[in-house]
Design a protein around this motif. Structure first.
Motif, mmCIF file in Angstrom:
data_model
loop_
_atom_site.group_PDB
_atom_site.id
_atom_site.type_symbol
_atom_site.label_atom_id
_atom_site.label_comp_id
_atom_site.label_asym_id
_atom_site.label_seq_id
_atom_site.Cartn_x
_atom_site.Cartn_y
_atom_site.Cartn_z
ATOM 1 N N TYR A 159 -8.455 6.515 -13.052
ATOM 2 C CA TYR A 159 -7.703 5.291 -12.517
ATOM 3 C C TYR A 159 -8.295 4.811 -11.214
ATOM 4 O O TYR A 159 -7.874 3.776 -10.695
ATOM 5 C CB TYR A 159 -6.060 5.563 -12.091
ATOM 6 N N LEU B 80 1.393 6.295 -12.388
ATOM 7 C CA LEU B 80 0.212 5.519 -11.772
ATOM 8 C C LEU B 80 0.287 4.125 -12.561
ATOM 9 O O LEU B 80 0.302 3.041 -12.020
ATOM 10 C CB LEU B 80 -1.240 5.927 -12.177
ATOM 11 N N ASP B 81 0.375 4.175 -13.846
ATOM 12 C CA ASP B 81 0.557 2.679 -14.743
ATOM 13 C C ASP B 81 1.871 1.633 -14.118
ATOM 14 O O ASP B 81 1.662 0.481 -13.871
ATOM 15 C CB ASP B 81 0.800 2.941 -16.113
ATOM 16 N N VAL C 129 -8.379 6.063 -8.467
ATOM 17 C CA VAL C 129 -7.138 6.266 -7.117
ATOM 18 C C VAL C 129 -7.380 7.420 -6.441
ATOM 19 O O VAL C 129 -7.951 8.618 -6.856
ATOM 20 C CB VAL C 129 -5.998 6.470 -7.931
ATOM 21 N N ARG D 258 -1.027 -0.796 -4.141
ATOM 22 C CA ARG D 258 -2.353 -0.238 -4.206
ATOM 23 C C ARG D 258 -2.201 1.122 -3.512
ATOM 24 O O ARG D 258 -1.864 1.407 -2.529
ATOM 25 C CB ARG D 258 -3.219 -1.282 -3.368
ATOM 26 N N PHE D 259 -3.111 2.175 -4.022
ATOM 27 C CA PHE D 259 -3.074 3.377 -3.551
ATOM 28 C C PHE D 259 -4.117 3.467 -2.399
ATOM 29 O O PHE D 259 -5.233 3.248 -2.703
ATOM 30 C CB PHE D 259 -3.355 4.399 -4.651
ATOM 31 N N LEU E 30 1.160 0.619 -10.181
ATOM 32 C CA LEU E 30 -0.078 -0.383 -10.349
ATOM 33 C C LEU E 30 0.345 -1.804 -11.010
ATOM 34 O O LEU E 30 0.187 -2.917 -10.594
ATOM 35 C CB LEU E 30 -1.295 0.199 -11.261
ATOM 36 N N ASP E 31 1.431 -1.589 -12.118
ATOM 37 C CA ASP E 31 1.884 -2.743 -12.625
ATOM 38 C C ASP E 31 2.638 -3.562 -11.449
ATOM 39 O O ASP E 31 3.018 -4.861 -11.844
ATOM 40 C CB ASP E 31 2.693 -2.504 -13.807
ATOM 41 N N GLU F 151 0.831 -1.317 0.227
ATOM 42 C CA GLU F 151 -0.179 -0.142 -0.004
ATOM 43 C C GLU F 151 0.938 1.184 0.157
ATOM 44 O O GLU F 151 1.801 1.333 0.673
ATOM 45 C CB GLU F 151 -1.060 -0.081 1.149
#
Length: 343
Positions: A162, A307-308, A164, A316-317, A311-312, A138
């Protein structure tokens, strides 16, 4: 704003720019037909970025060269201008990399060292956060120095796409200027925090001055959202002293630092911002970016790539409050921000 010539004579009548019209300052300065040097009070870290990007030479006037300032705010503009006219070589020239921190690096680092034990103690008490738990995937994404159109709105749209949620540490001057943007942040389900009224270097302020900066910003945030003032606080530049941190905790504030950043205030380019965040971020990280303080088009362009990439990696935001809760599950803490409703 007051402009004086090389002999200290007033060139044009003093004029006041509300924060909502700060972008007009550049045009005003360029209207004199010759280069103008801008001088900001040391408690004001809001204007220098935009002026510097516009090609204007900006200097900072420190307290030792000025008469006593009021408990809240600056000495008069004419005083600043005439101090520069007499002693410009003694006023640090600011740049994008350091902003109004220019020449204060030793003081900043000394504050970090002196505050290390206090940070540890307040972290254990749930009153300070540099990062969350390292065993949970996180991270908290945070933005400083706004709100500022059009960048805050563009960032909100990207975050929405996204799904987020982020935490926005807002400057009181701009909260007062753009309350509708602050409420939009809240309505879209994000978290709000306090980033002082005018972005000063906190260790330079007295306890009364610091309290005034924080209290007025909290009041502006509450007025903009119709909710209780947030108790999350981020010190500008991360500047701190044991006394400042302890004082903040005594007033119910929780200091939020960071362990990953994009250096985006210096406009290093989109790829450098993305690389810096990617390299510095891991489980539990608090990531620092900016939605205000100057041209943030590079931050906006970098955000989808950031973000990409994160997340990859399976990260987790979450909000800062969530990191605090999971780091100190037994701590009974008051709510650090207003309830939010998803848009």
């Amino acid at each position: 704003m007051e402009v004086v010539d090389a002999d200290g004579r007033t060139v044009a009548p003093a004029v006041r720019f509300p924060a909502r019209r700060a972008a007009e300052i550049v045009g005003h300065l360029n209207g004199f037909g010759e280069p103008v040097v801008a001088v900001v009070d040391s408690t004001n870290g809001v204007l220098d970025g935009g002026l510097t990007v516009a090609g204007i030479e900006v200097h900072r006037a420190d307290p030792q060269l000025l008469p006593d300032r009021p408990p809240f705010g600056s000495v008069p503009a004419g005083v600043l201008a005439r101090v520069a006219q007499r002693d410009l070589d003694r006023l640090p020239r600011l740049d994008l990399a350091d902003g109004t921190l220019r020449g204060r690096g030793d003081d900043l680092n000394a504050g970090f060292a002196a505050s290390a034990d206090t940070v540890t103690e307040l972290t254990a008490a749930g009153r300070c956060l540099t990062h969350g738990r390292r065993d949970r995937d996180e991270i908290a994404l945070t933005f400083d120095d706004g709100p500022l159109p059009p960048y805050t709105g563009q960032i909100l749209d990207i975050l929405d796409s996204y799904q987020v949620k982020a935490t926005f540490f807002c400057v009181g001057l701009l909260v007062d200027a753009y309350p509708e943007i602050v409420d939009e942040i809240r309505r879209r389900g994000h978290e709000l925090g306090n980033h002082t009224w005018s972005h000063p270097f906190l260790p330079e302020l007295s306890r009364a001055e610091s309290d005034e900066q924080v209290q007025r910003t909290g009041e502006a945030l509450a007025a903009a959202t119709g909710t209780a003032p947030p108790t999350l606080f981020r010190p500008p530049y991360g500047g701190r002293s044991p006394q400042a941190l302890t004082g903040l905790a005594e007033t119910g504030m929780t200091t939020v630092l960071w362990d990953a950043l994009g250096w985006d205030w210096a406009l290093p380019g989109v790829d450098r911002i993305v690389e810096s965040v990617s390299t510095g971020t891991g489980p539990g990280s608090v990531v620092l970016l900016h939605d205000g303080g100057g041209d943030r088009s590079q931050t906006v362009a970098a955000l989808p790539k950031i973000l990409d990439g994160l997340l990859d990696r399976g990260l987790r935001f979450v909000t800062v409050d969530h990191l605090l809760a999971t780091s100190h599950p037994t701590q009974a803490r008051p709510a650090t921000s207003q309830p939010v409703e998803a848009r």
